[in-house]
Design an enzyme around this catalytic site. Structure first.
Site, short mmCIF file in Angstrom:
data_model
loop_
_atom_site.label_atom_id
_atom_site.label_comp_id
_atom_site.label_asym_id
_atom_site.label_seq_id
_atom_site.Cartn_x
_atom_site.Cartn_y
_atom_site.Cartn_z
N PRO A 269 -1.97 -6.25 -1.68
CA PRO A 269 -1.25 -7.39 -1.00
C PRO A 269 0.02 -7.80 -1.80
CG PRO A 269 -3.31 -8.28 -1.49
CD PRO A 269 -3.50 -6.91 -2.08
N ASP A 445 0.55 -8.77 -7.42
CA ASP A 445 -0.58 -8.75 -6.53
C ASP A 445 -1.30 -10.18 -6.36
OD1 ASP A 445 -3.23 -8.21 -5.55
OD2 ASP A 445 -3.40 -6.42 -6.94
N HIS A 446 -1.38 -10.31 -4.95
CA HIS A 446 -1.70 -11.82 -4.44
C HIS A 446 -3.21 -12.04 -4.58
CE1 HIS A 446 -0.73 -15.64 -3.26
NE2 HIS A 446 -0.12 -15.60 -2.10
N ARG A 447 -4.08 -10.59 -4.90
CA ARG A 447 -5.51 -10.92 -5.25
C ARG A 447 -5.63 -11.54 -6.43
NH1 ARG A 447 -7.25 -4.98 -4.62
NH2 ARG A 447 -5.53 -4.82 -6.13
N ILE A 449 -2.73 -13.00 -8.55
CA ILE A 449 -1.93 -14.10 -8.95
C ILE A 449 -1.42 -15.06 -7.70
CG2 ILE A 449 0.52 -14.34 -9.60
CD1 ILE A 449 0.07 -11.81 -11.26
#
Length: 473
Positions: A269, A445-447, A449
């Protein structure tokens, strides 16, 4: 005595390449470690050194050929120097290992399979140590059977029920007798629940090695199917020739690997944060100290300064130098500061890595940046020089653009994009003044950060660019 020089292991996950140039010919005397082949792999163009010495009697490959690890490249006459054992092909060594049974275990059936439905175990297999591989999963095992075509029902059953999520052994007697693979490779495949009959071997005669099994597992994990359910397969293309003339060009190894790598990376993501930095004072700093760096053999560019700043920013925001390990529900935090730099070359995008940036001055970084960039354009980068990065920078400022969304260089979790700077009117001290503004784009990477941390990270870099002396504090 004739010796066969086979293509050696070239690096992690590198199994084949295209011959660019053959550096020797029949009749040449070859010394050990002398380059004999120039090869374009998925990652770079490299020179392959010989592991044996002697006089070349036959050259088995030519420019344009595709060669695999283990394939015979040269035949040499050792001139009575010996060393034939060192050059023995891997396939012959494996064949010897298989044909020599262990007297204690050759007639003993495997303990985990029904003795009535399963033939005797592979010779010497029980005595074979389990292979060491960083790719071997621990804990719950992914069901790779769901990612391959359905197989006929099997009659054998394991003696004990497998752990939850772990597939049962997936070899039939007929498969095991027909697939060329060493005992250690068969054991490795069973531990992962992989059917060797579904793997194409890259060794001599189609022989399957441990790397082939590992590559099959990675493809099953990233290539779609019920086991992962995340990858998307592109539909077949229409026949474009119906509408006009077309030309089809094959991808180079580097372009193909880039496409595969980015397709996998895009599954994470992505979010992109944009900001601008006032670099008016920084440009004055570069003009003042540029000549000093030039005397050292480098060029004081914004990229060289950003490499140092990113390493400093990561010290304050360590999650930006991490990787996601979804298989073990963990985040791997990296203590080293190796920064990758995207370099545009005629052969495609390459990302050399500058190591231990935190221990180097900006002048040191500037010199090394110029060196690796030129090596990238000359196709002289080694695989090691493109490995181990924790964060990447892509600077398109020399080409143009106001902003873009760079794709994270997986397994990293963030990348900084730089666009072209320019003079803009900025409201300051009650009036508009001309200022040099630099657009920055941070993809992450939104997982791992969160948006707030990304905004703080990018603002920290922007403020450091705006006040160069903060680098000394």
């Amino acid at each position: 005595m004739p010796l066969e020089f086979t293509l050696p292991e070239l690096g992690e996950n590198v199994e084949k390449g295209d011959v660019v140039r053959v550096l020797v010919k029949a009749g040449d005397v070859v010394k050990k470690d002398q380059p004999v082949l120039e090869l374009e792999t998925d990652k770079a163009t490299i020179e392959v050194p010989s592991s044996v010495e002697g006089t070349v009697s036959d050259v088995k490959v030519k420019a344009g050929d595709k060669v695999k690890v283990g394939q015979t490249v040269l035949v040499l006459d050792s001139n009575g120097q010996g060393g034939a054992k060192a050059a023995e092909p891997a396939a012959q060594a494996d064949a010897k290992a298989e044909s020599k049974p262990d007297s204690k275990t050759a007639s003993k059936p495997e303990a985990t399979q029904d003795s009535k439905a399963q033939p005797k175990a592979e010779p010497g297999e029980d005595a074979e140590p389990a292979p060491k591989s960083s790719s071997k999963p621990s804990g719950e095992v992914v069901d790779f059977a769901a990612a391959r075509p359905a197989q006929p029902a099997r009659t054998e059953a394991p003696a004990a029920a497998p752990r939850r999520g772990e597939p049962a052994a997936a070899q039939t007697p007929s498969d095991a007798s027909q697939v060329p693979a060493a005992p250690s490779v068969r054991r490795y495949a069973r531990e992962l629940g992989v059917d060797l009959a579904q793997i194409s071997g890259t060794g001599p005669g189609g022989r399957i090695g441990q790397d082939d099994v590992t590559a099959h597992v990675k493809q099953a994990m990233t290539g779609g199917g019920a086991a992962r359910g995340a990858a998307l397969h592109a539909p077949p293309l229409p026949d474009f020739s119906k509408w006009g003339a077309i030309e089809t060009k094959p991808m180079s190894n580097i372009r193909r690997k880039t496409a595969e790598h980015l397709s996998i990376a895009w599954q994470a993501p992505h979010v992109t944060q944009h900001d601008r930095a006032d670099v008016t004072e920084l440009e004055a700093f570069r003009k003042a100290y540029g000549p000093r760096v030039e005397k050292a053999g480098g060029k004081l560019t914004v990229t060289a300064i950003l490499i140092k700043l990113v390493a400093m920013a990561i010290d304050r925001f360590p999650q930006f130098a991490s990787s996601v390990d979804m298989a073990h529900d963990a985040i791997v935090m990296k203590k080293y500061r190796h920064i990758g730099i995207a370099v545009d070359t005629p052969n495609g995008l390459l990302v050399p890595v500058i190591r231990d940036v935190d221990r180097k001055t900006i002048a040191d970084i500037a010199v090394e940046l110029g060196t690796v960039s030129q090596k990238a354009r000359d196709k002289k980068l080694s695989l090691e020089e493109m490995s181990g990065g924790v964060f990447s920078i892509s600077n398109l400022g020399g080409i143009g653009g106001t902003a873009f969304t760079p794709i994270v260089n997986q397994p990293e979790v963030a990348i900084l994009g730089v666009s072209r700077g320019g003079i803009e009117p900025v409201w300051k001290d009650g009036q508009f003044v001309p200022r040099e503004m630099l657009p920055l784009s941070l993809s992450y990477d939104h997982r791992v950060i969160d948006g707030a941390d990304a905004a703080r990270f990018l603002r920290w870099i922007a403020e450091a660019l705006e006040q160069p002396l903060t680098m000394l504090l």
